[in-house]
Design a protein around this motif. Structure first.
Motif, short mmCIF file in Angstrom:
data_model
loop_
_atom_site.label_atom_id
_atom_site.label_comp_id
_atom_site.label_asym_id
_atom_site.label_seq_id
_atom_site.Cartn_x
_atom_site.Cartn_y
_atom_site.Cartn_z
N GLY A 58 0.49 -1.23 -0.11
CA GLY A 58 0.06 0.07 0.07
C GLY A 58 0.85 1.25 0.00
O GLY A 58 1.91 1.06 -0.73
N VAL A 59 0.35 2.23 0.64
CA VAL A 59 1.28 3.48 0.96
C VAL A 59 2.23 3.19 1.74
O VAL A 59 2.41 2.47 2.79
N ASP A 60 3.45 3.71 1.30
CA ASP A 60 4.70 3.37 2.14
C ASP A 60 5.03 4.35 3.30
O ASP A 60 5.70 5.14 3.28
N TRP A 61 4.20 4.18 4.27
CA TRP A 61 4.28 5.21 5.41
C TRP A 61 5.32 5.08 6.13
O TRP A 61 5.99 6.31 6.60
N ILE A 62 6.10 3.92 6.25
CA ILE A 62 7.48 4.02 7.00
C ILE A 62 8.33 5.03 6.45
O ILE A 62 9.02 5.58 6.76
N ARG A 63 8.48 4.60 4.98
CA ARG A 63 9.25 5.37 4.05
C ARG A 63 9.25 6.82 4.10
O ARG A 63 10.00 7.55 4.25
N HIS A 64 8.02 7.17 4.06
CA HIS A 64 7.77 8.62 4.51
C HIS A 64 7.86 9.33 5.68
O HIS A 64 8.44 10.32 5.65
N ILE A 65 7.44 8.53 6.76
CA ILE A 65 8.16 8.92 8.08
C ILE A 65 9.53 8.95 8.30
O ILE A 65 10.05 10.09 8.78
N LEU A 66 10.27 7.95 7.49
CA LEU A 66 11.75 8.13 7.59
C LEU A 66 12.29 9.47 6.96
O LEU A 66 12.96 10.23 7.40
#
Length: 92
Positions: A58-66
């Protein structure tokens, strides 16, 4: 060409979000915010790849948070140095 344009847009968005999340005023120019946003995007992508979360279903939330977190660290570190630099230039 589109890669450069996309990097600038992503850097602007990530940098502005990072500045909004930081408390207080960050006295750095917009171009530096974009530069730190771009650096946050590239470093965040690298770390996300390294830990295996760059591409998810899905949405790469962990990548965006990083990405935003790294941009926040860069801005939080450099903003006081930039403000001090401006003060010493006006008083010299």
């Amino acid at each position: 060409m589109f890669q450069i344009l996309w990097s600038l847009i992503a850097g602007l968005v990530i940098g502005v979000i990072a500045r909004m999340l930081l408390p207080g005023k960050q006295a750095i120019p917009l171009w530096l915010t974009v530069l730190f946003g771009i650096a946050g995007a590239f470093l965040g992508n690298g770390i996300a790849s390294w830990i295996g979360v760059r591409h998810t279903g899905g949405v790469d939330w962990i990548r965006h948070i990083l990405q935003i977190g790294i941009a926040m660290v860069l801005i939080a570190f450099v903003a006081p140095l930039w403000a001090r630099r401006d003060r010493t230039k006006t008083h010299a």
